[in-house]
Structures are given as structure tokens and as C-alpha cells.
Design a protein around this motif. Structure first.
Motif, PDB file in Angstrom:
ATOM      1  N   VAL A  43       0.746  -1.054  -0.010  1.00 59.41           N
ATOM      2  CA  VAL A  43      -0.055   0.119   0.079  1.00 59.41           C
ATOM      3  C   VAL A  43       0.919   1.133  -0.025  1.00 59.41           C
ATOM      4  O   VAL A  43       0.742   2.335  -0.696  1.00 59.41           O
ATOM      5  CB  VAL A  43      -0.899   0.211   1.143  1.00 59.41           C
ATOM      6  CG1 VAL A  43      -1.892   1.143   1.367  1.00 59.41           C
ATOM      7  CG2 VAL A  43      -1.898  -1.127   1.237  1.00 59.41           C
ATOM      8  N   LEU A  44       2.102   1.224   0.812  1.00 61.77           N
ATOM      9  CA  LEU A  44       2.844   2.306   0.730  1.00 61.77           C
ATOM     10  C   LEU A  44       3.489   2.355  -0.590  1.00 61.77           C
ATOM     11  O   LEU A  44       3.527   3.716  -1.283  1.00 61.77           O
ATOM     12  CB  LEU A  44       3.892   1.985   1.733  1.00 61.77           C
ATOM     13  CG  LEU A  44       5.143   3.037   1.815  1.00 61.77           C
ATOM     14  CD1 LEU A  44       4.902   4.311   2.107  1.00 61.77           C
ATOM     15  CD2 LEU A  44       6.265   2.515   2.351  1.00 61.77           C
ATOM     16  N   LEU A  45       3.981   1.586  -1.369  1.00 59.53           N
ATOM     17  CA  LEU A  45       4.559   1.619  -2.678  1.00 59.53           C
ATOM     18  C   LEU A  45       3.406   2.212  -3.461  1.00 59.53           C
ATOM     19  O   LEU A  45       3.982   2.802  -4.589  1.00 59.53           O
ATOM     20  CB  LEU A  45       5.048   0.145  -2.968  1.00 59.53           C
ATOM     21  CG  LEU A  45       6.032  -0.595  -2.333  1.00 59.53           C
ATOM     22  CD1 LEU A  45       6.349  -1.758  -2.876  1.00 59.53           C
ATOM     23  CD2 LEU A  45       7.422   0.553  -2.159  1.00 59.53           C
ATOM     24  N   THR A  46       2.315   1.930  -3.319  1.00 58.36           N
ATOM     25  CA  THR A  46       1.194   2.422  -4.202  1.00 58.36           C
ATOM     26  C   THR A  46       1.007   3.660  -4.071  1.00 58.36           C
ATOM     27  O   THR A  46       0.911   4.588  -5.258  1.00 58.36           O
ATOM     28  CB  THR A  46      -0.105   1.564  -4.103  1.00 58.36           C
ATOM     29  OG1 THR A  46       0.071   0.217  -4.220  1.00 58.36           O
ATOM     30  CG2 THR A  46      -1.322   2.280  -5.006  1.00 58.36           C
ATOM     31  N   ARG A  47       1.167   4.105  -2.985  1.00 55.66           N
ATOM     32  CA  ARG A  47       1.037   5.540  -2.650  1.00 55.66           C
ATOM     33  C   ARG A  47       2.403   6.406  -2.939  1.00 55.66           C
ATOM     34  O   ARG A  47       1.947   7.501  -3.529  1.00 55.66           O
ATOM     35  CB  ARG A  47       0.750   5.919  -1.119  1.00 55.66           C
ATOM     36  CG  ARG A  47       0.480   7.143  -0.624  1.00 55.66           C
ATOM     37  CD  ARG A  47      -0.997   7.717  -0.917  1.00 55.66           C
ATOM     38  NE  ARG A  47      -0.856   9.011  -0.743  1.00 55.66           N
ATOM     39  CZ  ARG A  47      -1.171  10.111  -1.685  1.00 55.66           C
ATOM     40  NH1 ARG A  47      -1.612   9.701  -3.001  1.00 55.66           N
ATOM     41  NH2 ARG A  47      -1.362  11.262  -1.298  1.00 55.66           N
ATOM     42  N   VAL A  48       3.216   5.837  -2.921  1.00 56.85           N
ATOM     43  CA  VAL A  48       4.579   6.506  -3.488  1.00 56.85           C
ATOM     44  C   VAL A  48       4.399   6.732  -4.733  1.00 56.85           C
ATOM     45  O   VAL A  48       4.691   7.677  -5.602  1.00 56.85           O
ATOM     46  CB  VAL A  48       5.881   5.707  -2.966  1.00 56.85           C
ATOM     47  CG1 VAL A  48       7.079   6.020  -3.806  1.00 56.85           C
ATOM     48  CG2 VAL A  48       6.182   5.661  -1.675  1.00 56.85           C
ATOM     49  N   ALA A  49       4.112   5.684  -5.547  1.00 53.34           N
ATOM     50  CA  ALA A  49       3.918   5.737  -7.191  1.00 53.34           C
ATOM     51  C   ALA A  49       3.021   6.867  -7.633  1.00 53.34           C
ATOM     52  O   ALA A  49       3.297   7.277  -8.359  1.00 53.34           O
ATOM     53  CB  ALA A  49       3.330   4.359  -7.789  1.00 53.34           C
ATOM     54  N   GLU A  50       1.871   6.986  -6.677  1.00 47.74           N
ATOM     55  CA  GLU A  50       0.692   8.077  -7.098  1.00 47.74           C
ATOM     56  C   GLU A  50       1.444   9.497  -6.790  1.00 47.74           C
ATOM     57  O   GLU A  50       1.310   9.973  -7.655  1.00 47.74           O
ATOM     58  CB  GLU A  50      -0.217   7.982  -6.075  1.00 47.74           C
ATOM     59  CG  GLU A  50      -1.382   6.629  -6.250  1.00 47.74           C
ATOM     60  CD  GLU A  50      -2.257   6.473  -5.395  1.00 47.74           C
ATOM     61  OE1 GLU A  50      -2.566   7.130  -4.174  1.00 47.74           O
ATOM     62  OE2 GLU A  50      -3.145   5.398  -5.475  1.00 47.74           O
ATOM     63  N   VAL A  51       2.015   9.370  -5.543  1.00 51.00           N
ATOM     64  CA  VAL A  51       2.696  10.729  -5.183  1.00 51.00           C
ATOM     65  C   VAL A  51       3.943  11.310  -6.302  1.00 51.00           C
ATOM     66  O   VAL A  51       3.918  12.474  -6.782  1.00 51.00           O
ATOM     67  CB  VAL A  51       3.266  10.847  -3.900  1.00 51.00           C
ATOM     68  CG1 VAL A  51       4.194  12.062  -3.525  1.00 51.00           C
ATOM     69  CG2 VAL A  51       2.047  10.900  -2.877  1.00 51.00           C
ATOM     70  N   LEU A  52       4.550  10.387  -6.645  1.00 51.76           N
ATOM     71  CA  LEU A  52       5.700  10.471  -7.793  1.00 51.76           C
ATOM     72  C   LEU A  52       5.130  10.598  -9.246  1.00 51.76           C
ATOM     73  O   LEU A  52       5.806  10.503 -10.037  1.00 51.76           O
ATOM     74  CB  LEU A  52       6.785   9.398  -7.518  1.00 51.76           C
ATOM     75  CG  LEU A  52       7.413   9.745  -6.221  1.00 51.76           C
ATOM     76  CD1 LEU A  52       8.671   8.310  -6.305  1.00 51.76           C
ATOM     77  CD2 LEU A  52       8.142  10.899  -5.956  1.00 51.76           C
ATOM     78  N   GLN A  53       3.886  10.381  -9.263  1.00 52.58           N
ATOM     79  CA  GLN A  53       3.367  10.329 -10.703  1.00 52.58           C
ATOM     80  C   GLN A  53       3.809   9.401 -11.736  1.00 52.58           C
ATOM     81  O   GLN A  53       4.419   9.610 -12.763  1.00 52.58           O
ATOM     82  CB  GLN A  53       3.258  11.829 -11.251  1.00 52.58           C
ATOM     83  CG  GLN A  53       2.307  13.008 -10.497  1.00 52.58           C
ATOM     84  CD  GLN A  53       2.641  14.111 -10.851  1.00 52.58           C
ATOM     85  OE1 GLN A  53       3.057  14.478 -11.916  1.00 52.58           O
ATOM     86  NE2 GLN A  53       2.192  15.201  -9.677  1.00 52.58           N
ATOM     87  N   MET A  54       4.417   8.165 -11.356  1.00 52.86           N
ATOM     88  CA  MET A  54       4.952   7.214 -11.837  1.00 52.86           C
ATOM     89  C   MET A  54       3.926   6.767 -13.033  1.00 52.86           C
ATOM     90  O   MET A  54       3.045   6.499 -12.857  1.00 52.86           O
ATOM     91  CB  MET A  54       5.313   5.888 -11.094  1.00 52.86           C
ATOM     92  CG  MET A  54       6.478   6.172 -10.090  1.00 52.86           C
ATOM     93  SD  MET A  54       6.748   4.878  -9.123  1.00 52.86           S
ATOM     94  CE  MET A  54       8.547   5.046  -8.402  1.00 52.86           C
ATOM     95  N   SER A  55       4.741   6.526 -14.294  1.00 53.62           N
ATOM     96  CA  SER A  55       4.175   5.885 -15.185  1.00 53.62           C
ATOM     97  C   SER A  55       3.631   4.267 -14.888  1.00 53.62           C
ATOM     98  O   SER A  55       4.208   3.585 -13.858  1.00 53.62           O
ATOM     99  CB  SER A  55       4.886   5.807 -16.537  1.00 53.62           C
ATOM    100  OG  SER A  55       6.015   4.685 -16.263  1.00 53.62           O
ATOM    101  N   HIS A  56       2.969   3.738 -15.658  1.00 49.11           N
ATOM    102  CA  HIS A  56       2.711   2.139 -15.393  1.00 49.11           C
ATOM    103  C   HIS A  56       3.866   1.362 -15.375  1.00 49.11           C
ATOM    104  O   HIS A  56       4.052   0.308 -14.493  1.00 49.11           O
ATOM    105  CB  HIS A  56       1.566   1.696 -16.420  1.00 49.11           C
ATOM    106  CG  HIS A  56       1.406  -0.010 -16.296  1.00 49.11           C
ATOM    107  ND1 HIS A  56       1.649  -0.569 -15.086  1.00 49.11           N
ATOM    108  CD2 HIS A  56       0.701  -0.642 -17.116  1.00 49.11           C
ATOM    109  CE1 HIS A  56       0.967  -1.676 -15.242  1.00 49.11           C
ATOM    110  NE2 HIS A  56       0.594  -1.922 -16.447  1.00 49.11           N
TER     111      HIS A  56
END
Length: 85
Positions: free
Chosen positions: A56-69
Motif C-alpha cells: 500500500v505504501l508503494l502504491t501511494r509512493v507511485a501516486e505521489v511521484l506520478q509514476m507511469s505504469h
């Protein structure tokens, strides 16, 4: 699943997170605030020192960093953690 990162994995993870963070021009502290963790914890994650990162933390980090798929998939593969959801 517990994860033990290798130095190469830590370097690749750090490079990925720093690149994404640099692209949106935010500090580690700002990412930590947005994710909801301490600056120290996020810094440890960025340095590959978090041995059991929460998906869940990794998913949130990805959202905040606006990571691509593709970037998200790379992060999860580096940590051998399947994305949630």
C-alpha cells in the motif's frame, strides 16, 4: 513476503525513485508528507533500506511521484512485491 534487497537492487530502486522525484521537482520530505510517512522512512525506502515495504505504501509512493505504469511495474519488480488492487 519479506524482501532482502541486494546492492544492485538498492541502486536501481534509488535511481528510479530519485528520477521520478526529480521529474516533479519535490524533496524527499515533501514526498514523505504526501505519502504519510516520516522523512526518515521515505529516505530509507529511497536508499533501499526498508526490508519489508508495504504494498500500500508503494502504491501511494507511485501516486505521489506520478509514476507511469512501466515505472510502477519496475519498482514492484525491484522489490519483488506484487501491486495491490
Amino acid at each position: 513476503m519479506p524482501v532482502a534487497t541486494t546492492p544492485a537492487t538498492s541502486d536501481a530502486l534509488r535511481d528510479l525513485l530519485v528520477t521520478c522525484r526529480g521529474r516533479i521537482q519535490v524533496s524527499q520530505e515533501r514526498v514523505a508528507i504526501e505519502v504519510g510517512v516520516s522523512g526518515r522512512h521515505y529516505g530509507d525506502l529511497e536508499r533501499g533500506r526498508v526490508r519489508r515495504p508495504n504494498p500500500v505504501l508503494l502504491t501511494r509512493v507511485a501516486e505521489v511521484l506520478q509514476m507511469s505504469h512501466d515505472e510502477q511495474a519496475r519498482m514492484h519488480s525491484l522489490l519483488d512485491v506484487l501491486p495491490t488492487g
